[in-house]
Design a protein around this motif. Structure first.
Motif, short mmCIF file in Angstrom:
data_model
loop_
_atom_site.label_atom_id
_atom_site.label_comp_id
_atom_site.label_asym_id
_atom_site.label_seq_id
_atom_site.Cartn_x
_atom_site.Cartn_y
_atom_site.Cartn_z
N MET A 81 16.81 -6.98 -4.88
CA MET A 81 17.87 -7.06 -5.88
C MET A 81 18.88 -8.17 -5.55
O MET A 81 19.34 -8.88 -6.44
CB MET A 81 18.58 -5.71 -6.00
N ASN B 254 12.04 -5.17 0.68
CA ASN B 254 13.08 -4.16 0.81
C ASN B 254 13.87 -4.12 -0.48
O ASN B 254 14.25 -5.16 -1.02
CB ASN B 254 14.04 -4.52 1.96
N SER C 91 18.98 -3.51 4.49
CA SER C 91 18.40 -3.89 3.21
C SER C 91 17.62 -2.75 2.56
O SER C 91 16.97 -2.93 1.56
CB SER C 91 17.52 -5.12 3.39
N HIS C 92 17.67 -1.56 3.18
CA HIS C 92 17.01 -0.40 2.59
C HIS C 92 18.02 0.52 1.88
O HIS C 92 17.63 1.53 1.31
CB HIS C 92 16.29 0.40 3.69
N ASP D 27 0.82 -1.22 0.00
CA ASP D 27 0.00 0.00 0.00
C ASP D 27 0.85 1.27 0.00
O ASP D 27 0.40 2.32 -0.43
CB ASP D 27 -0.88 0.03 1.26
N GLU D 28 2.09 1.14 0.51
CA GLU D 28 2.91 2.34 0.69
C GLU D 28 3.60 2.80 -0.59
O GLU D 28 4.21 3.87 -0.61
CB GLU D 28 3.96 2.07 1.77
N SER E 131 6.69 -12.07 4.29
CA SER E 131 7.24 -12.46 5.60
C SER E 131 6.11 -12.66 6.60
O SER E 131 5.05 -13.18 6.26
CB SER E 131 8.33 -11.48 6.03
N LYS E 132 6.32 -12.27 7.82
CA LYS E 132 5.34 -12.64 8.85
C LYS E 132 4.66 -11.44 9.47
O LYS E 132 4.24 -11.47 10.62
CB LYS E 132 6.04 -13.48 9.92
N GLY E 133 4.56 -10.35 8.68
CA GLY E 133 3.80 -9.21 9.16
C GLY E 133 2.31 -9.49 9.07
O GLY E 133 1.88 -10.62 8.78
N ASP E 134 1.52 -8.45 9.29
CA ASP E 134 0.07 -8.63 9.29
C ASP E 134 -0.54 -8.47 7.90
O ASP E 134 -1.71 -8.79 7.70
CB ASP E 134 -0.58 -7.60 10.22
N PHE E 135 0.22 -7.90 6.93
CA PHE E 135 -0.36 -7.59 5.62
C PHE E 135 0.49 -8.21 4.53
O PHE E 135 1.15 -7.53 3.78
CB PHE E 135 -0.45 -6.07 5.43
N GLU E 136 0.50 -9.52 4.49
CA GLU E 136 1.42 -10.24 3.59
C GLU E 136 0.63 -10.80 2.43
O GLU E 136 0.31 -11.98 2.37
CB GLU E 136 2.18 -11.32 4.36
N LYS F 152 2.38 -1.97 17.28
CA LYS F 152 2.93 -2.93 16.32
C LYS F 152 3.29 -2.18 15.03
O LYS F 152 2.52 -1.35 14.55
CB LYS F 152 1.88 -4.01 16.03
N ARG G 40 15.37 2.87 11.06
CA ARG G 40 16.11 3.47 9.95
C ARG G 40 15.81 4.96 9.96
O ARG G 40 14.66 5.37 9.73
CB ARG G 40 15.64 2.89 8.62
N MET H 9 5.01 -2.61 10.95
CA MET H 9 5.48 -3.49 9.88
C MET H 9 6.80 -2.92 9.33
O MET H 9 7.07 -1.73 9.45
CB MET H 9 4.44 -3.56 8.75
N ALA I 211 2.91 -0.50 6.88
CA ALA I 211 3.68 0.23 5.88
C ALA I 211 2.69 1.03 5.05
O ALA I 211 1.63 0.53 4.68
CB ALA I 211 4.46 -0.74 4.99
N GLY I 212 3.00 2.28 4.78
CA GLY I 212 2.09 3.13 4.03
C GLY I 212 1.17 3.94 4.91
O GLY I 212 0.48 4.84 4.44
N ASP J 242 9.48 -6.24 11.07
CA ASP J 242 8.14 -6.41 11.63
C ASP J 242 8.35 -6.55 13.14
O ASP J 242 9.12 -7.41 13.59
CB ASP J 242 7.48 -7.67 11.08
#
Lengths: 412, 412
Positions: free
Chosen positions: A308, A303, A379-380, A191-192, A258-263, B101, B141, B103, B86-87, B62
């Motif tokens: 890459m 990320n 990784s950013h 979304d971001e 990964s294991k976030g809430d919005f995967e 929490k 970050r 992300m 995120a976002g 996360d």
């Protein structure tokens, strides 16, 4: 599925898995393309020459076509009976006791069996004086001595370089069968993410992974057929995934693994049989790999540097091999800086290669002699990655390396 | 002008002359292109980042955003006051004594100063238990730590690779200024040449030099704007030359440069100030070099192998440098066969490289360990050239080399 580090697979095991998923792409269909457009493509099947090359017996030099037997006792004076230009039909025979002027590439007139180069004769009015004896066959290119009609010209699978294109053109081919390029689709998620040149609202960032993956694919011989962005809506991702699997041979996604809430990627692909897990690597730990309607789908973390580096270490070697390109270049060189590295994870740091400056430098790229770390491990750090030209491969079990320690590097 | 071998210039002298003629092409104008289309192009001017990267302070993991001071004495239990995706705009501050929490990539809420990764907490209903103390800044970050707004992102002249494209996209650029590609026109000459797929009349051959030079130029970063064929008619060649010099930055011709009777290129270009002479090389001895209306015109001999070798040894090094590509790869390796070579001429034989097969072979292209001669010296052996992957560089003064002698090779 488990994300515990203890059960994480190794980089080599995951690369092997990805390579295996991509292997069916070797059997892609052939297509006919115009010879000039075949540059950089792989030949689908061996090409045999449809004609002899040279097409006809011709002169290797600008000179005079003669009978060797008539110039055995030199010097000898021969009247010049005419001129044979390149492109002449070459039907007129050489009269006995005479010479015919011939241009490079011109047909050898019937009766003649050697050519005396123009710099080796004295012109005397309408005649020439040949100063020394000549052997039959001198400066004569016989038909078929480069390649015979029906003989193999270029092998199946060859990556067509300019010299191959030249040979295909020389035997008169207008089209050639090449393997279809691998077609890839890219879907970024989140979304971001917003497109380039948008005004960023708070919390938003620019979507760079789509552009970056497309560039990386293009640079490795893959044709990118679509680059799309999905929000974290499963319906939207599902719709884009369907379009991607219909248009492409392989799909790459970024984010949502990964294991976030919005995967969103994991949420949509896991029920379709997709696997998601951890690779013992930094960056790029969380990875997904699925086959949807027969199409491999590789899901990288979101990320930018993770995306890459995932491409570099998991997908690029297999894609280059499928495209017929040379392997990724790798060297072992001393490390320019002392480093620390997390235990249990293979780390790929961004490095800049130092090269020797020998007298050969102007001729050829000098060999790498060392590598320095030029960016943090985060990784950013995408700007840091832009400044790098190699990945520094720090083995999983290593937690620290002194300056000067030998490390393997992979050129980007 | 003289064609005597005694006055022939060396390969290095002629390459230097060609390099000097092409040097003005370094100052070609910039053009704006979409970032994805800039792959492989050279950046016209340094790009500075228009924004901070990261754009805002965000989470590296996360996890849970907390105040480090509130988890100094661990374990500690904190209620979870909400979720920041995120976002998310990220405007809501972290309530005292609580966690939010977050992300990966989500804004750090005002008040928080560290992130506890999700794998390091125990979830206890609507609260988390943080097991050990944390330092301020962990997994945060900070904005601008990759690159600051206004700071240099990519240097002028950089050949844009996927990692650069990624960085340009990450800072939100939609377009970028790149050097215009070098535009080349190709004109082949000779009455005997006919297009692909034609039926050959006696004395005719297929025109391969146009296709071959176009491929070689394309493979070395040059954009080919036209490929034309001229008969030996000076008027036709003059007309095609005018069109070529109007459309291109550099013109390549093949054929018509030596001392035969139908040398259209020399006939037209010499009166315009073009120079024609001999280089002490085989193949590729007769060469022409002109500047017409400010446009360099390089005239190669017409034998297909002469044309391609001329391109390789005289033009390719300078063109690659102008395009920002790596130098032509060169090595010194033992010769696999004994050879003879004409005195006074540097010879470029066609060779096939033998490479080591080490355990590294799967990782990277193995180094060349020897070269074998795979084709005769004849400048018509185009099929032989297709089978080669290197030129073997035999110095002018050498007349014979034994098997095993070290020779310089240039990879094709």
């Amino acid at each position: 599925m488990s994300f515990a580090t203890t059960s994480a697979r190794t980089v080599d095991a995951h690369r092997e898995r990805v390579t295996e998923m991509l292997r069916p792409l070797a059997a892609r269909p052939a297509e006919q393309v115009a010879v000039p457009a075949a540059l950089g493509r792989r030949l689908a099947a061996e090409v045999r020459s449809p004609i002899d090359l040279p097409v006809f017996r011709n002169s290797a030099m600008d000179g005079y076509a003669v009978r060797a037997a008539e110039v055995l006792v030199a010097p000898v004076r021969l009247p010049v009976a005419g001129v044979v230009a390149a492109g002449a039909a070459g039907g007129d025979p050489l009269p006995p006791g005479a010479a015919l002027k011939v241009m490079t590439g011109a047909p050898i007139p019937p009766g003649a069996d050697c050519v005396v180069p123009v710099e080796d004769v004295r012109v005397d009015g309408a005649a020439i004086i040949v100063e020394r004896g000549r052997a039959a066959g001198e400066f004569v290119r016989e038909a078929g001595t480069d390649v015979r009609a029906g003989a193999a010209l270029i092998g199946a699978g060859t990556l067509l370089r300019p010299r191959h294109i030249a040979a295909l053109a020389a035997v008169g081919l207008a089209e050639v069968g090449v393997l279809r390029e691998i077609r890839a689709a890219v879907i970024t998620t989140g979304d971001e993410l917003v497109p380039a040149a948008s005004t960023l609202a708070p919390g938003q960032i620019y979507d760079s992974n789509g552009v970056a993956l497309a560039a990386a694919l293009t640079a490795n011989g893959v044709r990118v057929v679509s680059v799309a962005h999905s929000t974290d809506s499963p319906d939207e991702f599902r719709r884009l995934l369907r379009a991607a699997t219909e248009a492409a041979d392989v799909v790459f996604t970024s984010g949502g693994v990964s294991k976030g809430d919005f995967e969103v990627v994991r949420e949509v692909l896991a029920p379709l049989g997709g696997e998601f897990g951890s690779v013992a690597v930094q960056p790029g730990g969380p990875q997904g790999w699925s086959v949807v309607h027969g199409i491999p789908v590789l899901s990288f973390p979101g990320n930018p540097v993770s995306t890459m580096v995932s491409f570099e270490i998991f997908a690029r070697p297999a894609l280059r091999e499928l495209a017929g390109l040379s392997p990724v270049e790798s060297h072992v060189v001393p490390l320019g800086d002392a480093i620390r590295s997390p235990a249990g994870r293979r780390q790929f740091l961004r490095g800049r290669v130092l090269r020797s400056t020998t007298p050969d430098s102007a001729l050829s790229t000098p060999a790498p002699v060392a590598v320095e770390v030029i960016s943090g491990a985060g990784s950013h750090l995408i700007a840091g990655m832009a400044a790098a030209d190699a990945l520094i491969d720090v083995p999983a079990e290593v937690t620290a390396l002194p300056e000067g320690a030998p490390v393997r590097i992979w050129l980007l």
